[in-house]
Motif scaffolding. Structure first.
Motif, mmCIF file in Angstrom:
data_model
loop_
_atom_site.group_PDB
_atom_site.id
_atom_site.type_symbol
_atom_site.label_atom_id
_atom_site.label_comp_id
_atom_site.label_asym_id
_atom_site.label_seq_id
_atom_site.Cartn_x
_atom_site.Cartn_y
_atom_site.Cartn_z
ATOM 1 N N THR A 90 -3.522 9.598 -10.656
ATOM 2 C CA THR A 90 -4.811 8.928 -10.791
ATOM 3 C C THR A 90 -4.690 7.725 -11.728
ATOM 4 O O THR A 90 -3.694 7.562 -12.436
ATOM 5 C CB THR A 90 -5.862 9.896 -11.353
ATOM 6 N N THR A 91 -5.715 6.907 -11.710
ATOM 7 C CA THR A 91 -5.766 5.736 -12.591
ATOM 8 C C THR A 91 -6.293 6.196 -13.949
ATOM 9 O O THR A 91 -7.467 6.020 -14.280
ATOM 10 C CB THR A 91 -6.646 4.647 -11.980
ATOM 11 N N THR A 99 -2.110 7.996 -0.946
ATOM 12 C CA THR A 99 -3.118 8.275 -1.961
ATOM 13 C C THR A 99 -2.601 9.259 -2.999
ATOM 14 O O THR A 99 -2.905 9.136 -4.194
ATOM 15 C CB THR A 99 -4.388 8.836 -1.301
ATOM 16 N N GLN A 111 -10.128 8.904 -14.483
ATOM 17 C CA GLN A 111 -10.448 8.887 -13.059
ATOM 18 C C GLN A 111 -10.321 10.286 -12.470
ATOM 19 O O GLN A 111 -11.113 10.684 -11.610
ATOM 20 C CB GLN A 111 -9.530 7.939 -12.279
ATOM 21 N N TYR A 115 0.843 -1.191 0.000
ATOM 22 C CA TYR A 115 0.000 0.000 0.000
ATOM 23 C C TYR A 115 0.882 1.246 0.000
ATOM 24 O O TYR A 115 2.029 1.221 0.456
ATOM 25 C CB TYR A 115 -0.899 0.019 1.236
ATOM 26 N N ALA A 130 -12.508 6.024 -3.348
ATOM 27 C CA ALA A 130 -12.674 5.295 -4.607
ATOM 28 C C ALA A 130 -11.786 4.062 -4.689
ATOM 29 O O ALA A 130 -12.242 2.971 -5.023
ATOM 30 C CB ALA A 130 -12.373 6.226 -5.781
ATOM 31 N N ASP A 131 -10.474 4.227 -4.395
ATOM 32 C CA ASP A 131 -9.560 3.095 -4.609
ATOM 33 C C ASP A 131 -8.311 3.124 -3.720
ATOM 34 O O ASP A 131 -7.367 2.385 -3.987
ATOM 35 C CB ASP A 131 -9.147 3.025 -6.085
ATOM 36 N N HIS A 191 -5.506 4.193 -3.619
ATOM 37 C CA HIS A 191 -4.417 4.763 -4.413
ATOM 38 C C HIS A 191 -4.322 4.020 -5.736
ATOM 39 O O HIS A 191 -4.785 2.877 -5.865
ATOM 40 C CB HIS A 191 -3.074 4.685 -3.669
ATOM 41 N N THR A 192 -3.690 4.681 -6.715
ATOM 42 C CA THR A 192 -3.416 4.036 -7.997
ATOM 43 C C THR A 192 -2.337 2.972 -7.801
ATOM 44 O O THR A 192 -1.480 3.093 -6.921
ATOM 45 C CB THR A 192 -2.968 5.101 -9.017
ATOM 46 N N SER A 193 -2.380 1.926 -8.626
ATOM 47 C CA SER A 193 -1.441 0.807 -8.532
ATOM 48 C C SER A 193 -0.013 1.262 -8.247
ATOM 49 O O SER A 193 0.583 2.001 -9.030
ATOM 50 C CB SER A 193 -1.462 0.018 -9.847
ATOM 51 N N LYS A 199 -10.555 10.301 -3.683
ATOM 52 C CA LYS A 199 -9.835 9.152 -4.240
ATOM 53 C C LYS A 199 -9.652 8.062 -3.193
ATOM 54 O O LYS A 199 -9.727 6.865 -3.522
ATOM 55 C CB LYS A 199 -8.478 9.580 -4.803
#
Length: 384
Positions: free
Chosen positions: A90-91, A61, A95, A58, A255-256, A258-260, A252
Motif C-alpha cells: 500500500t501507499t 495491484t 492507505q 503499470y 483507489a489508485d 497500485h502503489t508507485s 485498492k
C-alpha cells in the motif's frame, strides 16, 4: 466529510515551521538518519536496464512480488509467519487502514478503539460514517474485560489498536492481553486491526508476539517502511486472511490501481541489498538516548503531580498535567517560549482530557532536547 475535521497535528506542524521553535510535536523520524546513499543506489539500480522501463510501467495491484517476499521474510523472522501471497503493498500503512475501513465499514457501523488513540485512525473511521466507541486502557494497554463488554453491548465491526509503543501514549499491550484480545476476536467473530508502525523501534525489554499470531483468521496486520526506512517512499503493507485480502485488492484498484512501481522496485532493491537490521540497530541506539534525555528531564521541568509514560520503544511520551490545565492554552505559552508539543485532547473519541500532551523525542538531537525541555519548563511555571 462535514463530520471529519482536519488533523490538528498537521495544522500545528504548519504553524510551528519556524527555525526558532524546538518542536516535540510531529512524529517525524530523524532525517539525518535516513540512509540517503543506500536509497539513492537502490533507485539507480531500479532504473537501470533491463528492468528500468518495466519498473516505470503499470503493475499488479497486489504489489511487486519481490518486495512482498522480502517483507514477508522480515515479518516471519519477527515471529509472524507470512508469505508474499498474504500481503498487499500500500501507499503507506495509512492507505492500508483506509482500504480496510472502506471494505468493512459503512455508515452507522461501530469501531472500538483504545482511548486515547492514533488521530489519523479516528479521521479514517469518521470518514466512513462509522460510530467510534472507546475502550478503557491502562499502562498495559487495552483492557480485555472492557473490550469484551463493548463487544457484547455495541457489536463492533472491528477493533483498532496500536499494541506496541502506541501513538500517542507510548504504551505496549502486555503479552497476556494480546492473547486475550486474540481470543475475543475469534470467539465473537470480530475483525481486529493491528497497526504496527513502531514495533521494530524497541529500546528496552524483549519483543512480544504480534496479536495476529493468536488469531490469524481475524487480525488484519498493518506495517510500514516509514519509521525504519523513509516515510517519503510511502511503502506500507496489509497482511490479511485470504477471505479479506481479495476484497482489499479490489478496493485498492478503485483507489489508485497500485502503489508507485518505481518506489516499490527501489524498496525491493534496498531490502535485498542492505542490512536493514543493522540500520535499525543504529536507530535504536540514537533514539534510546534521546528518549532517556527527555524522560530524564521531565522530573526537573514538570510540576508536582504530573505523570508521564516511560516507553520501551517508539517515538512518544505522554504527559498528564495536574489539575484542570488546558494543554491547548498552554501551547500558546509554550510557543512563546520557543517550544511546541501536541495537546492530547484530539486523540480522544469524545471530550478529551485537556490536561494531556504528547511529546516526540526522535526528531531532535540530545542537546536540542535538553534546550527544548528547559523551554517547556519555563512554559510550565505556575502550573499546579
Amino acid at each position: 466529510m462535514k463530520h471529519v475535521e482536519s488533523s490538528p497535528v498537521r495544522d500545528l506542524l504548519a504553524l510551528i515551521d519556524r527555525p526558532e521553535v524546538i518542536s516535540f510535536a510531529g512524529g517525524l523520524p530523524a532525517p539525518e538518519l535516513f540512509d540517503l546513499d543506500g536509497v539513492r543506489a537502490a533507485f539507480h539500480e531500479a532504473l537501470c536496464e533491463p528492468v528500468g522501463r518495466r519498473n516505470l510501467q503499470y503493475a499488479p495491484t497486489e504489489g511487486n512480488p519481490e518486495l512482498r517476499a522480502l517483507v514477508a521474510a522480515r515479518l516471519s523472522a519477527r515471529g509472524l509467519a507470512t508469505s508474499g501471497g498474504d500481503l498487499l503493498i500500500t501507499t503507506g500503512s495509512q492507505q492500508g487502514l483506509t482500504l480496510v475501513a472502506a471494505a468493512l465499514l459503512e455508515p452507522g457501523a461501530v469501531v472500538a478503539v483504545e482511548e486515547p488513540t492514533y488521530l489519523a485512525a479516528l479521521q479514517c473511521f469518521r470518514m466512513t460514517g462509522a460510530r467510534i466507541v472507546p475502550v478503557a486502557g491502562d499502562e498495559f494497554g487495552m483492557i480485555p474485560a472492557a473490550l469484551e463488554e463493548v463487544i457484547k453491548s455495541e457489536k463492533p465491526s472491528l477493533v483498532y489498536l496500536v499494541p506496541t509503543f502506541a501513538n500517542p501514549t507510548g504504551r505496549t499491550l502486555s503479552a497476556d492481553r494480546r492473547v486475550a484480545i486474540a481470543g475475543l476476536a475469534v470467539a465473537h467473530g470480530v475483525w481486529v486491526v493491528e497497526d504496527d508502525p513502531y514495533g521494530e523501534l524497541r529500546y528496552r525489554g524483549e519483543a512480544l508476539p504480534a496479536v495476529a499470531v493468536g488469531a490469524p483468521s481475524r487480525v488484519i496486520y498493518l506495517g510500514s517502511f516509514s519509521k525504519v526506512g523513509a516515510p517519503g517512499l510511502r511503502i506500507g503493507w496489509v497482511r490479511a486472511p485470504a477471505s479479506l485480502l481479495r476484497t482489499l485488492v479490489i478496493v485498492k484498484q478503485a483507489a489508485d490501481l497500485h502503489t508507485s512501481t518505481i518506489d516499490q522496485a527501489a524498496a525491493a532493491v534496498y531490502l535485498g541489498s542492505v542490512d536493514l537490521d543493522a540500520h535499525v540497530e543504529v536507530l535504536r541506539g540514537v533514539y534510546r538516548e534521546r528518549r532517556d534525555v527527555m524522560v530524564g528531564a521531565l522530573p526537573l521541568v514538570a510540576p508536582d503531580g504530573a505523570v508521564w509514560t516511560d516507553p520501551d520503544g517508539g517515538m512518544f511520551v505522554w504527559v498528564r498535567l495536574p489539575g484542570a490545565v488546558d494543554a491547548g492554552e498552554l501551547l500558546r505559552v509554550a510557543l512563546g517560549c520557543g517550544v511546541a508539543f501536541v495537546p492530547g485532547e484530539a486523540f480522544f473519541v469524545g471530550d478529551g482530557d485537556r490536561a494531556t500532551l504528547r511529546l516526540s523525542f526522535v526528531g531532535n538531537g540530545v542537546e536540542v532536547i535538553r534546550e527544548g525541555m528547559g523551554r517547556l519548563g519555563e512554559a510550565l511555571v505556575g502550573v499546579e
